[in-house]
Motif scaffolding. Structure first.
Motif, PDB file in Angstrom:
ATOM      1  N   THR A 175      35.218  12.922  41.826  1.00 52.13           N
ATOM      2  CA  THR A 175      35.416  14.209  41.172  1.00 52.13           C
ATOM      3  C   THR A 175      36.863  14.378  40.734  1.00 52.13           C
ATOM      4  N   PHE A 176      37.791  14.016  41.608  1.00 46.72           N
ATOM      5  CA  PHE A 176      39.215  14.129  41.279  1.00 46.72           C
ATOM      6  C   PHE A 176      39.558  13.240  40.081  1.00 46.72           C
ATOM      7  N   SER A 177      38.983  12.010  40.078  1.00 47.23           N
ATOM      8  CA  SER A 177      39.247  11.090  38.972  1.00 47.23           C
ATOM      9  C   SER A 177      38.713  11.653  37.664  1.00 47.23           C
ATOM     10  N   SER A 178      37.509  12.231  37.710  1.00 54.64           N
ATOM     11  CA  SER A 178      36.911  12.796  36.507  1.00 54.64           C
ATOM     12  C   SER A 178      37.735  13.968  35.977  1.00 54.64           C
ATOM     13  N   VAL A 179      38.180  14.832  36.891  1.00 48.84           N
ATOM     14  CA  VAL A 179      38.968  16.001  36.483  1.00 48.84           C
ATOM     15  C   VAL A 179      40.305  15.565  35.893  1.00 48.84           C
ATOM     16  N   SER A 180      40.984  14.629  36.575  1.00 51.39           N
ATOM     17  CA  SER A 180      42.297  14.187  36.088  1.00 51.39           C
ATOM     18  C   SER A 180      42.160  13.467  34.744  1.00 51.39           C
ATOM     19  N   ASN A 181      41.103  12.642  34.579  1.00 55.48           N
ATOM     20  CA  ASN A 181      40.871  11.971  33.294  1.00 55.48           C
ATOM     21  C   ASN A 181      40.600  12.980  32.192  1.00 55.48           C
ATOM     22  N   THR A 182      39.831  14.026  32.530  1.00 57.98           N
ATOM     23  CA  THR A 182      39.513  15.059  31.542  1.00 57.98           C
ATOM     24  C   THR A 182      40.770  15.781  31.083  1.00 57.98           C
ATOM     25  N   LEU A 183      41.600  16.171  32.031  1.00 56.71           N
ATOM     26  CA  LEU A 183      42.826  16.894  31.685  1.00 56.71           C
ATOM     27  C   LEU A 183      43.747  16.035  30.821  1.00 56.71           C
ATOM     28  N   PHE A 184      43.909  14.770  31.222  1.00 60.19           N
ATOM     29  CA  PHE A 184      44.797  13.893  30.462  1.00 60.19           C
ATOM     30  C   PHE A 184      44.231  13.620  29.071  1.00 60.19           C
ATOM     31  N   ASP A 185      42.940  13.240  29.004  1.00 58.88           N
ATOM     32  CA  ASP A 185      42.339  12.873  27.725  1.00 58.88           C
ATOM     33  C   ASP A 185      42.277  14.053  26.767  1.00 58.88           C
ATOM     34  N   PHE A 186      41.897  15.226  27.276  1.00 62.81           N
ATOM     35  CA  PHE A 186      41.800  16.387  26.400  1.00 62.81           C
ATOM     36  C   PHE A 186      43.186  16.803  25.904  1.00 62.81           C
ATOM     37  N   GLY A 187      44.170  16.778  26.800  1.00 58.58           N
ATOM     38  CA  GLY A 187      45.536  17.101  26.382  1.00 58.58           C
ATOM     39  C   GLY A 187      46.059  16.131  25.340  1.00 58.58           C
ATOM     40  N   TRP A 188      45.755  14.839  25.556  1.00 58.05           N
ATOM     41  CA  TRP A 188      46.190  13.830  24.596  1.00 58.05           C
ATOM     42  C   TRP A 188      45.481  13.998  23.261  1.00 58.05           C
ATOM     43  N   SER A 189      44.192  14.340  23.300  1.00 58.24           N
ATOM     44  CA  SER A 189      43.444  14.561  22.064  1.00 58.24           C
ATOM     45  C   SER A 189      44.035  15.707  21.253  1.00 58.24           C
ATOM     46  N   VAL A 190      44.420  16.787  21.948  1.00 57.73           N
ATOM     47  CA  VAL A 190      45.021  17.931  21.254  1.00 57.73           C
ATOM     48  C   VAL A 190      46.352  17.528  20.626  1.00 57.73           C
ATOM     49  N   LEU A 191      47.154  16.765  21.364  1.00 55.98           N
ATOM     50  CA  LEU A 191      48.435  16.304  20.820  1.00 55.98           C
ATOM     51  C   LEU A 191      48.225  15.391  19.612  1.00 55.98           C
ATOM     52  N   LYS A 192      47.239  14.480  19.706  1.00 51.64           N
ATOM     53  CA  LYS A 192      46.971  13.568  18.602  1.00 51.64           C
ATOM     54  C   LYS A 192      46.475  14.302  17.363  1.00 51.64           C
ATOM     55  N   SER A 193      45.865  15.464  17.569  1.00 54.95           N
ATOM     56  CA  SER A 193      45.347  16.234  16.439  1.00 54.95           C
ATOM     57  C   SER A 193      46.382  17.183  15.855  1.00 54.95           C
ATOM     58  N   THR A 194      47.539  17.292  16.500  1.00 52.17           N
ATOM     59  CA  THR A 194      48.540  18.256  16.039  1.00 52.17           C
ATOM     60  C   THR A 194      49.917  17.636  15.816  1.00 52.17           C
ATOM     61  N   LEU A 195      50.500  17.043  16.857  1.00 51.00           N
ATOM     62  CA  LEU A 195      51.905  16.653  16.795  1.00 51.00           C
ATOM     63  C   LEU A 195      52.158  15.149  16.745  1.00 51.00           C
ATOM     64  N   VAL A 196      51.298  14.355  17.390  1.00 48.33           N
ATOM     65  CA  VAL A 196      51.576  12.927  17.566  1.00 48.33           C
ATOM     66  C   VAL A 196      50.822  12.104  16.523  1.00 48.33           C
ATOM     67  N   GLU A 197      51.572  11.339  15.733  1.00 43.25           N
ATOM     68  CA  GLU A 197      50.968  10.460  14.736  1.00 43.25           C
ATOM     69  C   GLU A 197      51.055   9.010  15.174  1.00 43.25           C
ATOM     70  N   ASP A 198      50.100   8.200  14.728  1.00 43.23           N
ATOM     71  CA  ASP A 198      50.202   6.753  14.905  1.00 43.23           C
ATOM     72  C   ASP A 198      51.363   6.207  14.090  1.00 43.23           C
ATOM     73  N   ASP A 199      51.830   5.023  14.487  1.00 40.11           N
ATOM     74  CA  ASP A 199      52.875   4.354  13.710  1.00 40.11           C
ATOM     75  C   ASP A 199      52.345   3.947  12.342  1.00 40.11           C
ATOM     76  N   ARG A 200      53.231   3.867  11.380  1.00 35.00           N
ATOM     77  CA  ARG A 200      52.868   3.334  10.066  1.00 35.00           C
ATOM     78  C   ARG A 200      52.818   1.818  10.176  1.00 35.00           C
ATOM     79  N   THR A 201      51.678   1.253   9.798  1.00 30.55           N
ATOM     80  CA  THR A 201      51.427  -0.171   9.975  1.00 30.55           C
ATOM     81  C   THR A 201      50.719  -0.716   8.736  1.00 30.55           C
TER      82      THR A 201
END
Length: 444
Positions: A165-191
């Protein structure tokens, strides 16, 4: 929301993907084994295609409240059927080039909103694909079934369940937070696979396809004890990195993300539209989807590269992300955003999500048997999502034991043959590496 007579509400995804911000459509190619008869095609459209779904006879309109609805209209088939004319007597290879250029052209055209949002283009010239005969067309098509998940053991200790349960919750918090950042502030490198330019969705694209044997992919899967999707993802990720490395050594270490589109609409049975638009419906109206952000694995030295590590890494990343609620929460975020700020705001969010990543990967399950339309046997099927603000998109469909991978590539930015060659090289590298492993039991 009450339905007006003769109109139906546009699904949320329909409003997002056909807006002032996004205009995304699907280009599907059916490769016929025999010349197409115009009369048969018109008859098929009238008696089979149009009755399948009222969307094919509807236009999208906005009512006085600003809500988008489908309005039934009279369909004039001559406005939807296109038959391009090219020089006669050329070789199949020459017609391959004509077809590629023609698809690149129609991929640039947006659908006029004054008529139903579909078109049929009949390319009446022989390409490189050979002909065979279809199986019995009276037998219904079979789609591959997904094996049922076995019930998880209830014999876990309290500590093990708490840890899970702890692993699922921590993965959810990290992944969802990262998804929000990727959709707003963080861009992939130009390649070499991502220009990152504004308006890339309006540039011409080249569509390139490649075919892989599903049996050979399952051979890799059985040797590694993983899933077919793990192997497919590993091939795409390795082929992409090899292409980047071949063009620029520095790009092998670049931060690049693949967006995997997943359906989040879970219902146990079909419901009528009236049932789905009722408040608190068990099956909310329209499709629901979310994005799975998957970082493309990196490698430093091609000489010491283990191609199977890309499959193992894809398996590890996707398994961890599926154990979190990131995809579900992302889907819920889109719904909340729509209710508060409207569908245009959601469309802008999706546009940023796509533009900030490097590649989108979509997958469709196709029939096992050969199909035929109006006695026209279909040799192959492939599709491409067009209008996406990316330099590279990848779509996958399986049909008759083969996996058709299609790449939509920004014209003049990335060489399609180079990408195709690297993808095939990745597949052969994995086959060679896996044949050196001892046989192991298959994990389901």
């Amino acid at each position: 929301m009450a339905l007006n007579e003769g109109s139906e509400p546009v699904s949320p995804s329909g409003q997002y993907l056909n807006s002032s911000v996004l205009s995304i459509s699907i280009l599907t190619v059916l490769e016929s084994e025999v010349p197409i008869n115009d009369a048969h095609a018109i008859s098929l459209l009238n008696h089979v295609f149009l009755p399948i779904n009222p969307r094919f006879s509807s236009v999208m309109v906005t009512n006085q409240k600003g809500d988008k609805q489908w309005k039934r209209v009279e369909v004039k088939l001559e406005d939807h059927v296109n038959v391009p004319i090219f020089p006669a007597g050329l070789s199949p290879t020459s017609y391959d080039e004509y077809l590629d250029d023609y698809m690149s052209k129609i991929a640039m055209d947006q659908f006029p909103q004054s008529k139903p949002l579909w078109e049929i283009h009949i390319f009446k010239y022989t390409t490189s694909n050979a002909a065979e005969r279809a199986d019995n067309p009276s037998i219904p098509l079979t789609l591959p079934s997904r094996p049922r998940s076995e019930p998880k053991s209830e014999n876990k200790s309290a500590f093990a369940r708490a840890l899970q349960t702890f692993s699922s919750v921590s993965n959810t918090l990290f992944d969802f937070g990262w998804s929000v950042l990727k959709s707003t502030l963080v861009e992939d490198d130009r390649t070499p696979i991502r220009s990152g330019d504004e308006g890339v969705e309006y540039r011409p694209i080249t569509i390139s396809t490649m075919t892989f044997s599903l049996d050979r992919i399952k051979h890799i899967k059985n040797k590694l004890g993983m899933t077919t999707n793990d192997v497919i993802s590993g091939i795409i990720f390795l082929g992409t990195r090899l292409c980047m490395q071949e063009i620029s050594n520095e790009s092998s270490e670049a931060h690049s993300t693949a967006l995997v589109l997943l359906n989040t609409r879970m219902i146990s049975s079909y419901k009528s539209i009236k049932e789905m638009v009722e408040p608190n419906s068990e099956a909310p109206w329209g499709n629901r989807f979310g994005f799975l952000h998957v970082p493309i694995p990196k490698f430093k030295d091609p000489k010491s590269l283990d191609p199977l590590e890309f499959v193992r890494e894809a398996h590890k990343i996707i398994k961890r992300k599926r154990s979190s609620l990131d995809v579900y929460l992302t889907g819920r975020l889109l719904e909340i955003m729509k209710n508060i700020r409207g569908p245009e705001a959601v469309a802008r969010h999706i546009h940023r999500t796509l533009r900030n990543s490097s590649v989108t990967v979509t997958n469709v399950v196709g029939p096992i048997e050969k199909m035929a339309l109006a006695n026209h046997p279909v040799k192959g099927i492939y599709y491409m999502t067009i209008g996406v603000p990316q330099s590279l998109t990848v779509s996958i469909i399986n049909y008759m034991g083969n996996l058709r991978v299609t790449a939509g590539i920004e014209k003049g930015f990335l060489e399609p043959q180079k990408f195709k060659s690297c993808m095939k090289n990745a597949f052969e590298m994995m086959l060679k590496a896996v044949d050196e492993l001892p046989l192991r039991k298959t994990l389901i």
